[in-house]
Design a protein around this motif. Sequence first.
Motif, PDB file in Angstrom:
ATOM      1  N   UNK A 105      15.269   2.358  12.666  1.00  0.00           N
ATOM      2  CA  UNK A 105      15.711   3.656  13.188  1.00  0.00           C
ATOM      3  C   UNK A 105      17.057   4.079  12.606  1.00  0.00           C
ATOM      4  N   UNK A 106      17.841   3.105  12.118  1.00  0.00           N
ATOM      5  CA  UNK A 106      19.150   3.417  11.547  1.00  0.00           C
ATOM      6  C   UNK A 106      19.129   3.467  10.022  1.00  0.00           C
ATOM      7  N   UNK A 107      18.271   2.635   9.393  1.00  0.00           N
ATOM      8  CA  UNK A 107      18.258   2.547   7.931  1.00  0.00           C
ATOM      9  C   UNK A 107      17.191   3.438   7.306  1.00  0.00           C
ATOM     10  N   UNK A 108      16.134   3.721   8.015  1.00  0.00           N
ATOM     11  CA  UNK A 108      15.137   4.657   7.532  1.00  0.00           C
ATOM     12  C   UNK A 108      14.018   4.083   6.698  1.00  0.00           C
ATOM     13  N   UNK A 109      14.126   2.834   6.227  1.00  0.00           N
ATOM     14  CA  UNK A 109      13.044   2.218   5.435  1.00  0.00           C
ATOM     15  C   UNK A 109      12.793   0.804   5.938  1.00  0.00           C
ATOM     16  N   UNK A 110      11.530   0.391   5.828  1.00  0.00           N
ATOM     17  CA  UNK A 110      11.191  -0.975   6.227  1.00  0.00           C
ATOM     18  C   UNK A 110      11.785  -1.996   5.259  1.00  0.00           C
ATOM     19  N   UNK A 111      11.888  -1.659   3.986  1.00  0.00           N
ATOM     20  CA  UNK A 111      12.455  -2.587   3.010  1.00  0.00           C
ATOM     21  C   UNK A 111      13.894  -2.945   3.380  1.00  0.00           C
ATOM     22  N   UNK A 112      14.677  -1.949   3.733  1.00  0.00           N
ATOM     23  CA  UNK A 112      16.069  -2.200   4.089  1.00  0.00           C
ATOM     24  C   UNK A 112      16.185  -2.953   5.407  1.00  0.00           C
TER      25      UNK A 112
ATOM     26  N   UNK B  66       0.813  -1.212   0.000  1.00  0.00           N
ATOM     27  CA  UNK B  66       0.000   0.000   0.000  1.00  0.00           C
ATOM     28  C   UNK B  66       0.851   1.268   0.000  1.00  0.00           C
ATOM     29  N   UNK B  67       1.877   1.319   0.836  1.00  0.00           N
ATOM     30  CA  UNK B  67       2.644   2.555   0.994  1.00  0.00           C
ATOM     31  C   UNK B  67       3.664   2.764  -0.120  1.00  0.00           C
ATOM     32  N   UNK B  68       4.342   1.701  -0.529  1.00  0.00           N
ATOM     33  CA  UNK B  68       5.424   1.835  -1.513  1.00  0.00           C
ATOM     34  C   UNK B  68       4.899   1.723  -2.945  1.00  0.00           C
ATOM     35  N   UNK B  69       3.999   0.763  -3.173  1.00  0.00           N
ATOM     36  CA  UNK B  69       3.528   0.528  -4.540  1.00  0.00           C
ATOM     37  C   UNK B  69       2.157   1.136  -4.804  1.00  0.00           C
ATOM     38  N   UNK B  70       1.533   1.723  -3.819  1.00  0.00           N
ATOM     39  CA  UNK B  70       0.295   2.451  -4.026  1.00  0.00           C
ATOM     40  C   UNK B  70      -0.922   1.621  -4.318  1.00  0.00           C
ATOM     41  N   UNK B  71      -0.959   0.358  -3.883  1.00  0.00           N
ATOM     42  CA  UNK B  71      -2.133  -0.470  -4.122  1.00  0.00           C
ATOM     43  C   UNK B  71      -3.250  -0.090  -3.163  1.00  0.00           C
ATOM     44  N   UNK B  72      -4.457  -0.080  -3.681  1.00  0.00           N
ATOM     45  CA  UNK B  72      -5.619   0.196  -2.844  1.00  0.00           C
ATOM     46  C   UNK B  72      -5.971  -1.041  -2.016  1.00  0.00           C
ATOM     47  N   UNK B  73      -6.728  -0.875  -0.947  1.00  0.00           N
ATOM     48  CA  UNK B  73      -7.140  -2.045  -0.167  1.00  0.00           C
ATOM     49  C   UNK B  73      -7.863  -3.099  -1.009  1.00  0.00           C
ATOM     50  N   UNK B  74      -8.666  -2.664  -1.975  1.00  0.00           N
ATOM     51  CA  UNK B  74      -9.367  -3.607  -2.837  1.00  0.00           C
ATOM     52  C   UNK B  74      -8.392  -4.425  -3.672  1.00  0.00           C
ATOM     53  N   UNK B  75      -7.386  -3.758  -4.238  1.00  0.00           N
ATOM     54  CA  UNK B  75      -6.393  -4.468  -5.047  1.00  0.00           C
ATOM     55  C   UNK B  75      -5.572  -5.423  -4.204  1.00  0.00           C
ATOM     56  N   UNK B  76      -5.216  -4.991  -2.995  1.00  0.00           N
ATOM     57  CA  UNK B  76      -4.477  -5.868  -2.089  1.00  0.00           C
ATOM     58  C   UNK B  76      -5.292  -7.123  -1.764  1.00  0.00           C
ATOM     59  N   UNK B  77      -6.592  -6.943  -1.566  1.00  0.00           N
ATOM     60  CA  UNK B  77      -7.450  -8.101  -1.294  1.00  0.00           C
ATOM     61  C   UNK B  77      -7.456  -9.071  -2.456  1.00  0.00           C
TER      62      UNK B  77
END
Length: 232
Positions: free
Chosen positions: A136-143, A15-26
């Motif tokens: 807190x050190x890397x700044x992104x959840x992906x990393x 949702x946050x990085x790729x912009x999928x809507x809740x419907x698309x995620x479902x």
Amino acid sequence: FAFTPSAVLKIKHLQDVHGLSPKTVSVVVITSGLVALVVFPLLGRLSDRGGRRTLLCCFMAVCPIGVLAFYNAPGNLYLPFYFLQMMASFALNVLQTTFFAEAFPASHRCTANGMMMMFAVFGGVLGLAMESFAYTHLGTHAASVSVVLLPAFVSPIVVRCVLPETAGKDLDEIAPERGSSSAVFSGKDLGLDNVDEAGEVELQPFACTSPMGDGKAAGPRRVASTPTAFAI
């Protein structure tokens, strides 16, 4: 430890990085679940025929690769890797549940499963704490998820080098009970000389009268020499 942060944060990543809507995620999640209905029995059959340990090691290597690619792939390349890591995680659920349960004696199997679930919960909590610290050190959840995931690549090496193959083997052969065993002996095994090929023992006559009281000596009798089990 390694997979819990990625499993918890994958919907947020979509949702946050790729912009999928809740419907698309479902739609994406339901589609992967429908594919799992086909994957589960297929994997069970493949593990019975090809070996659980080999297949488990393969998916233990494929799953973290799929997770890393899903969180770090550019553009729309994340989508095929999402399905890859989902299928690999489904495969791990099927294979490791069976494999690790068979590696313990029958008298301790449920206890071992309970202990594994307990350590899985502890590992998940620790993994989420480490992901939070890395964030807190890397700044992104992906990393941060990618860093916490790295120990997962050690698992297939440990399974391959330490644990035995269980497919096609008797469970008592894989994990025998300790402290007791049984041995079966016949009349010949016990050193009896008067045993014929049929396994019957011929009793020699004694100088005694017949139980019928007719004054005659009792003749030889034959009794079946049934195998006897001795606990050792």
